[in-house]
Motif scaffolding. Structure first.
Motif, mmCIF file in Angstrom:
data_model
loop_
_atom_site.group_PDB
_atom_site.id
_atom_site.type_symbol
_atom_site.label_atom_id
_atom_site.label_comp_id
_atom_site.label_asym_id
_atom_site.label_seq_id
_atom_site.Cartn_x
_atom_site.Cartn_y
_atom_site.Cartn_z
ATOM 1 N N LEU A 190 56.636 39.051 40.019
ATOM 2 C CA LEU A 190 56.574 37.819 40.789
ATOM 3 C C LEU A 190 57.344 36.739 40.035
ATOM 4 O O LEU A 190 57.972 37.007 39.016
ATOM 5 N N LYS A 191 57.280 35.509 40.521
ATOM 6 C CA LYS A 191 57.836 34.414 39.750
ATOM 7 C C LYS A 191 57.116 34.356 38.408
ATOM 8 O O LYS A 191 55.946 34.703 38.301
ATOM 9 N N PRO A 209 55.452 32.419 36.167
ATOM 10 C CA PRO A 209 54.058 32.040 35.876
ATOM 11 C C PRO A 209 53.046 32.962 36.547
ATOM 12 O O PRO A 209 51.975 33.235 35.993
ATOM 13 N N ARG A 210 53.379 33.466 37.722
ATOM 14 C CA ARG A 210 52.444 34.321 38.443
ATOM 15 C C ARG A 210 52.401 35.723 37.844
ATOM 16 O O ARG A 210 51.341 36.360 37.796
ATOM 17 N N THR A 211 53.544 36.205 37.386
ATOM 18 C CA THR A 211 53.563 37.486 36.676
ATOM 19 C C THR A 211 52.740 37.397 35.397
ATOM 20 O O THR A 211 51.956 38.297 35.069
ATOM 21 N N PHE A 221 50.282 35.351 34.787
ATOM 22 C CA PHE A 221 48.868 35.274 35.169
ATOM 23 C C PHE A 221 48.312 36.667 35.440
ATOM 24 O O PHE A 221 47.215 37.015 34.988
ATOM 25 N N ALA A 222 49.072 37.481 36.180
ATOM 26 C CA ALA A 222 48.620 38.832 36.510
ATOM 27 C C ALA A 222 48.420 39.674 35.257
ATOM 28 O O ALA A 222 47.426 40.404 35.123
ATOM 29 N N GLU A 239 54.867 40.062 47.821
ATOM 30 C CA GLU A 239 54.351 39.064 48.761
ATOM 31 C C GLU A 239 54.730 39.396 50.199
ATOM 32 O O GLU A 239 53.950 39.183 51.115
ATOM 33 N N ARG A 261 47.170 36.302 47.679
ATOM 34 C CA ARG A 261 48.398 36.293 46.899
ATOM 35 C C ARG A 261 48.378 37.501 45.961
ATOM 36 O O ARG A 261 47.313 38.002 45.592
ATOM 37 N N GLU A 311 48.982 37.982 42.776
ATOM 38 C CA GLU A 311 48.281 37.890 41.502
ATOM 39 C C GLU A 311 46.770 37.803 41.697
ATOM 40 O O GLU A 311 45.995 38.267 40.852
ATOM 41 N N THR A 312 46.330 37.214 42.820
ATOM 42 C CA THR A 312 44.900 37.196 43.134
ATOM 43 C C THR A 312 44.419 38.598 43.461
ATOM 44 O O THR A 312 43.319 39.008 43.059
#
Length: 235
Positions: free
Chosen positions: A84-85, A87-89, A91-92, A190, A218, A220-221
């Motif tokens: 993902l972008k 920050p989201r990667t 986070f995951a 996504e 989403r 990462e969620t």
């Protein structure tokens, strides 16, 4: 709070450890520790050890004094997800580490947002997450590969749970939390999988389609939700 650090060194009674420059800086400049202070070390193999700082300059040197926890491996769970972008990667990867996966495999699909990851950065994030959450090991993070290349060499006996947005109205907590010991979870991009990808996934006998509830999550969620459900069965 006693600092907790991941190291590559062997850990055993009276074993002496020399820390890296970055770890030495953390202990001296951030934590403001002195000679004689306690530090906790783990390496993913020898358990968690209480250690004593013997010197701080030019590099921190520690001695292992007592085994605090014997080594326990995380559940034999893999995470497959599309990059993902940034920050989201990140986070995951952080949440996957906290929830206890053994391996993280970024996979490429036709609707990927990104086609590469910064492995050095992601491994650093996973290490920091393991240090902070009390994990005894850091997940292995592989470089990106096309999804179908990964599935062609899929190991026998490992069930892959495909978290399918088209199954979103069917909560499958009992299915994803049950099953065998060796398992993996697949989170798509996504934009979802293409029809061609979905057809190929449906034809693979080791894949189970599962839903994560009524809401479209989403990516990462979905990683955190799926792994939390899987932990119900793994303990």
């Amino acid at each position: 709070m006693t600092p907790r650090l991941f190291v590559e060194h062997r850990l055993a009674t009276a074993q002496r450890i020399t820390l890296s420059a970055a770890q030495t800086h953390y202990l001296t400049r951030v934590m403001r520790l002195k000679t004689g202070s306690d530090v906790i070390l783990f390496n993913g193999r020898d358990g968690e050890w209480a250690c004593r700082i013997d010197q701080l300059k030019p590099s921190a040197e520690l001695t292992c004094t007592q085994l605090r926890r014997a080594q326990l491996q995380p559940p034999d769970v893999w995470l497959l997800f599309t990059p993902l972008k940034r920050p989201r990667t990140e986070f995951a990867v952080e949440k996957a580490t906290e929830l206890g996966v053994a391996r993280i495999l970024p996979i490429l699909t036709e609707r990927c947002e990104r086609h590469s990851v910064n492995l050095t950065r992601l491994r650093a994030i996973a290490t920091e997450a393991a240090e902070q959450c009390g994990a005894l090991s850091v997940p292995e993070i592989r470089d990106t590969l096309p999804l179908l290349s990964v599935l062609v060499d899929w190991p026998a006996g490992r069930r892959l749970y495909f978290c399918d947005e088209e199954f979103s109205a069917v909560p499958d907590a009992p299915r994803i939390s049950g099953g065998g010991v060796s398992r993996a979870v697949l989170i798509g991009p996504e934009g979802g999988f293409t029809e061609g990808e979905r057809t190929r996934l449906a034809a693979m006998p080791f894949i189970s389609h599962v839903g994560l509830g009524k809401r479209i999550l989403r990516a990462e969620t979905a990683v955190a939700a799926a792994l939390a459900l899987m932990n119900m069965g793994c303990g």
